[in-house]
Scaffold this active site. Structure first.
Site, PDB file in Angstrom:
ATOM      1  CG  ASN A  67     -62.708  46.286  22.716  1.00 48.84           C
ATOM      2  OD1 ASN A  67     -61.370  46.110  23.535  1.00 48.84           O
ATOM      3  ND2 ASN A  67     -63.756  45.866  23.102  1.00 48.84           N
ATOM      4  CD  GLU A  68     -63.497  54.285  21.664  1.00 52.53           C
ATOM      5  OE1 GLU A  68     -63.571  54.152  20.488  1.00 52.53           O
ATOM      6  OE2 GLU A  68     -63.963  54.980  22.417  1.00 52.53           O
TER       7      GLU A  68
END
Length: 657
Positions: free
Chosen positions: A181-182
Site C-alpha cells: 500500500n504505497e
C-alpha cells in the site's frame, strides 16, 4: 563510545537498553501515538514477537480453534520465522491449526522464481514446520490481468470465511508502505493490483539485479484488510527506517505515510530496534520526555543537538538557550552554560587529528590515538572489495603516507554486485585472448566459456552459476588490487578472505558460521595489528556489513587474551550510506581538497561499480558522490559547532573490548 557490552550480550545476559528479562526499553512516552517497544537488538525483538505468535497458536489449539495469521515478507520478519522454526523443532510448537494469508506478491511473478514470495515463505517458514499445504495462501502472481480483481475479492472472502485475521505481521517500506500500500493509498482500500512507487522498486532492485528487471506492480492486501486484524505488529530495523517510523508513530495520520493509519487501530504495536527508533523524541532528545542521567555522553549529545538546532556555535550557547529547550537540569548539575560549552567544545576539538595512526614524539593525552608505537601495523577490514576506499579512503592513504604497515582484509568477493553484461565482457575477453594467442589451459578456458554461455542464456529468475560467480569475483578482486597499488601498499598486503557465508549466489546470505570466524581470526593472528578498522554499519541486521562486523567482534573477543591484542585498538567506520552522529565521533580525520580528489580517483578503480551499479537502491548518486557529500557534511557539522572549517572529514568510533 561503543563498548563490547553495547554490541554483545553482557555477562549477566542482559542487553543494554533492555530490562533484565531482555524486554524492550521503557520510558515515559508523551509523543508516541502507537505503542512502541524498542529493543537494543533485532534478534531479541524478533524472539519476543515469535513468542507472542507461538503463544497465540497454542492458545487457539487449547480452544480447538484455527489460528489465522497474516504474514509478511522481506528482511524484517526473517528472524521471527527462524525463531518459530526453532520453537517447532525444539519446543514442539505445532502449526497444524495455522491458516496463513500473505500480504502481497509481485506481479507478474512465477511461484518458483527466486524473487517470488511463494518461494520466500516456503524457504523461510512453511517447508520447515508442520503447517498443512492447503493452509497457507499467497497472492497469485501468474493470473491474467483481467482475473486479478476477481481473485482479490476471493482472497478477502477466504480471510473472512476463516474467521478474520487473529494476528497481522508487518514490515514497513522506506516511504511508509505496509504491504504494498504505497503513499496515496486510502484507509478503506482492499486487496487489489497496485502500481509500485519508484522508491519501492529501487529498494527491491537489490533482489532483481537492477531496476529495469524489477516488477512495476504487485497484488497487495489493502489498508482496510490489514486494519481488520485483531492484532497488528509492525517490525522495523535500521536507521534507514528511522524517519518514516517517527512519522508513523508521532506524526499525523496521513495517506502519505500509510503506516500512520495504524494509529487508528485499537491493538497495534511497533517493535523496532534502536537504530529505527533513533528519530523518535524519546531517543533523539530524551531530556524532553523524561528525566535523564546527565553523564558525559548525554551532555555531549544534548549540547551538540542544541547548537545545531539553534544554529549557534557551541561557545555561543547561553543559560537561556539551555533553559528554554528543556535542559535546565543540565545547568543545575554542571553549572553555567559557559563551563559546559567549553568542556564540550574541547571534547570535540580533541577528536580531530591528521594522524590516525598516532603522532610520533607528541603528547597524546588529548589525541584520539596513541603516539606509540610510532610505526603501527594496521588491518583494515573491508566487507566488500570497495568499502575500504569508499568509507575511509583518506585515512587509508594517510596511514600509508605516515609510514604505517597497512593490510586490507577483503571479507567477501562482492561477486553478486557485478552486472551480467560486465561479467560477459570480461569472460569473452579472456576466451578471445586465449584463442588468439594459442594459450592452452583447458580448465581455465572451460570456466570462462561456460560462464559466457551461462550469461547469454540466463533468465532473470535464475541465480548465477559457480563459473559466473568466479568470473565476477575475479573482476572485483582485480579492482581491489588496483586500489591497493594506487594507495601504495604492496598487493601481498591485500588479503582476499572469501568468507563462506556470502557465497550463495543470491542477495540472501547464510548465517555467520564458525568457518567465517576462524578465517577472520587467522588473518588477525597473521598480521598482529596495533589497529583494526572495521565497518560499523549496524543498521541492517541481515546485511553483509553486519555479518562481517559480527565475525570481527567475535574474533577479537576470542583473541583478546593474546599478548599482541593488548596493544590493539579497534576503530569502526561507516559506509557510504550514513555517518556516525556527531556526538558519537571519537576520531575525525580531516581531508584537504587534493586528498578528496585522490580518494575519488581511488574509488574510480572499481569500474564495475561506477556506472549502472546493480544495487544502487533509492540513491541515484554514484558511490564517490555519496562518500564526498557524506565527508563534506561531517566537516560542515564540526564547522557549524564552531570548530575549524575543513573540506571533508572521515569519522570513527572506537570499540573497547
Amino acid at each position: 563510545m561503543i563498548t563490547e557490552s553495547t554490541l554483545l550480550d553482557n555477562s549477566d545476559g542482559q542487553l543494554p537498553g533492555t530490562s533484565p528479562t531482555g524486554g524492550p526499553i521503557q520510558s515515559a512516552i508523551t509523543y508516541e501515538k502507537i505503542p512502541t517497544h524498542i529493543y537494543a537488538d533485532a534478534k531479541d525483538a524478533s524472539r519476543a514477537v515469535a513468542q507472542e505468535i507461538a503463544d497465540l497458536i497454542r492458545q487457539k489449539q487449547s480452544e480447538g480453534k484455527p489460528c489465522i495469521l497474516g504474514l509478511a515478507t522481506g528482511s524484517s520478519p526473517k528472524t521471527v520465522y527462524a525463531e518459530l522454526i526453532r520453537m517447532h523443532r525444539e519446543e514442539r510448537l505445532s502449526f497444524h491449526n495455522v491458516i496463513s494469508f500473505n500480504l502481497d506478491e509481485y506481479y507478474p511473478m512465477e511461484p518458483d522464481s527466486l524473487q517470488s514470495y511463494w518461494r520466500f515463505m516456503r524457504e523461510q517458514l512453511f517447508d520447515h514446520v508442520d503447517i498443512p499445504v492447503g493452509n497457507y495462501h499467497v497472492p497469485d502472481g501468474t493470473l491474467r490481468t483481467d482475473k486479478v480483481a476477481e481473485f482479490a475479492k476471493q482472497y478477502e472472502t477466504e480471510i473472512e470465511a476463516a474467521g478474520g485475521l487473529d494476528f497481522q505481521l508487518l514490515g514497513i517500506g522506506g516511504n511508509g508502505h505496509i504491504g504494498f500500500n504505497e503513499p496515496g493509498s486510502l484507509i478503506n482500500s482492499h486487496t487489489r493490483l497496485m502500481m509500485l512507487d519508484n522508491s519501492t522498486r529501487a529498494a527491491a532492485s537489490v533482489d532483481f539485479g537492477g531496476l529495469p528487471k524489477t516488477p512495476r506492480k504487485a497484488i497487495t492486501m489493502g489498508v482496510s484488510s490489514i486494519l481488520g486484524a485483531r492484532r497488528v505488529v509492525l517490525l522495523a530495523w535500521g536507521e534507514r527506517k528511522a524517519p518514516v517510523i517517527r512519522g508513523a508513530v508521532e506524526g499525523l495520520v496521513t495517506e502519505l505515510n500509510p503506516a500512520s493509519y495504524l494509529q487508528t487501530h485499537p491493538n497495534a504495536l511497533f517493535v523496532i530496534d534502536e537504530a529505527a527508533a533513533s528519530e523518535l523524541t524519546r531517543m533523539k532528545t530524551p531530556w524532553l520526555v523524561d528525566s535523564v542521567v546527565w553523564d558525559n555522553k548525554m551532555k555531549k549529545k544534548a549540547v551538540t543537538y542544541l547548537s545545531l538546532t539553534l544554529g549557534k556555535p557551541v561557545l555561543k550557547l547561553t543559560d537561556r538557550d539551555y533553559n528554554d529547550n528543556g535542559m535546565s537540569d543540565l545547568l543545575a548539575q554542571y553549572g553555567q552554560a559557559y563551563d559546559i560549552n567549553i568542556d564540550v567544545f574541547n571534547q570535540l576539538q580533541h577528536t580531530i587529528t591528521g594522524w590516525p595512526g598516532g603522532k610520533p614524539n607528541a603528547d597524546d593525552t588529548n589525541r584520539p590515538e596513541r603516539a606509540l608505537p610510532a610505526h603501527k601495523r594496521c588491518l583494515i577490514f573491508s566487507p566488500h572489495p570497495d568499502d575500504d576506499i569508499i568509507s575511509m579512503g583518506g585515512t587509508f592513504q594517510r596511514l600509508r603516507d605516515q609510514g604505517h604497515e597497512v593490510h586490507v582484509g577483503y571479507q567477501t568477493s562482492g561477486n553478486i554486485a557485478v552486472a551480467d553484461d560486465e561479467a560477459l565482457r570480461f569472460a569473452d575477453y579472456v576466451v578471445d585472448f586465449n584463442t588468439k594467442f594459442g594459450i592452452k589451459s583447458p580448465e581455465a578456458t572451460r570456466i570462462f566459456q561456460d560462464a559466457a554461455a551461462s550469461l547469454r542464456e540466463k533468465k532473470d529468475s535464475e541465480m548465477d552459476t559457480a563459473e559466473v560467480r568466479y568470473v565476477k569475483g575475479l573482476i572485483r578482486m582485480g579492482e581491489a588490487k588496483s586500489t591497493c597499488r594506487f594507495v601504495g601498499i604492496p598487493v601481498e598486503n591485500a588479503h582476499f578472505m572469501n568468507m563462506p557465508f556470502y557465497e550463495t549466489g543470491t542477495v540472501a546470505k547464510k548465517p555467520l558460521s564458525e568457518e567465517d570466524i576462524k578465517i577472520t581470526m587467522a588473518l588477525i593472528e597473521e598480521v598482529k595489528p596495533h589497529q583494526i578498522y572495521a565497518a560499523g554499519d549496524l543498521a541492517d541486521p541481515h546485511g553483509t556489513h553486519k555479518v562481517c562486523l559480527d565475525a570481527i567482534l567475535e574474533s577479537v573477543r576470542r583473541l583478546k587474551h593474546k599478548n599482541f591484542m593488548k596493544d590493539c585498538w579497534v576503530w569502526l567506520y561507516r559506509g557510504a550510506w550514513a555517518e556516525w552522529d556527531i556526538h558519537e565521533i571519537e576520531m575525525a580525520v580531516p581531508m584537504s581538497p587534493d586528498q578528496v580528489m585522490k580518494k575519488r580517483l581511488g574509488i574510480f578503480k572499481h569500474q564495475s561499480q561506477k556506472d549502472g551499479v546493480v544495487y544502487q537502491g533509492t540513491d541515484s548518486r554514484e558511490f564517490w558522490q555519496r562518500a564526498e557529500e557524506r565527508n563534506s557534511a561531517t566537516a560542515g557539522l564540526y564547522n557549524r559547532l564552531g570548530l575549524a572549517e575543513y573540506e571533508a572529514m572521515e569519522a570513527f568510533v572506537r570499540w573497547r573490548f
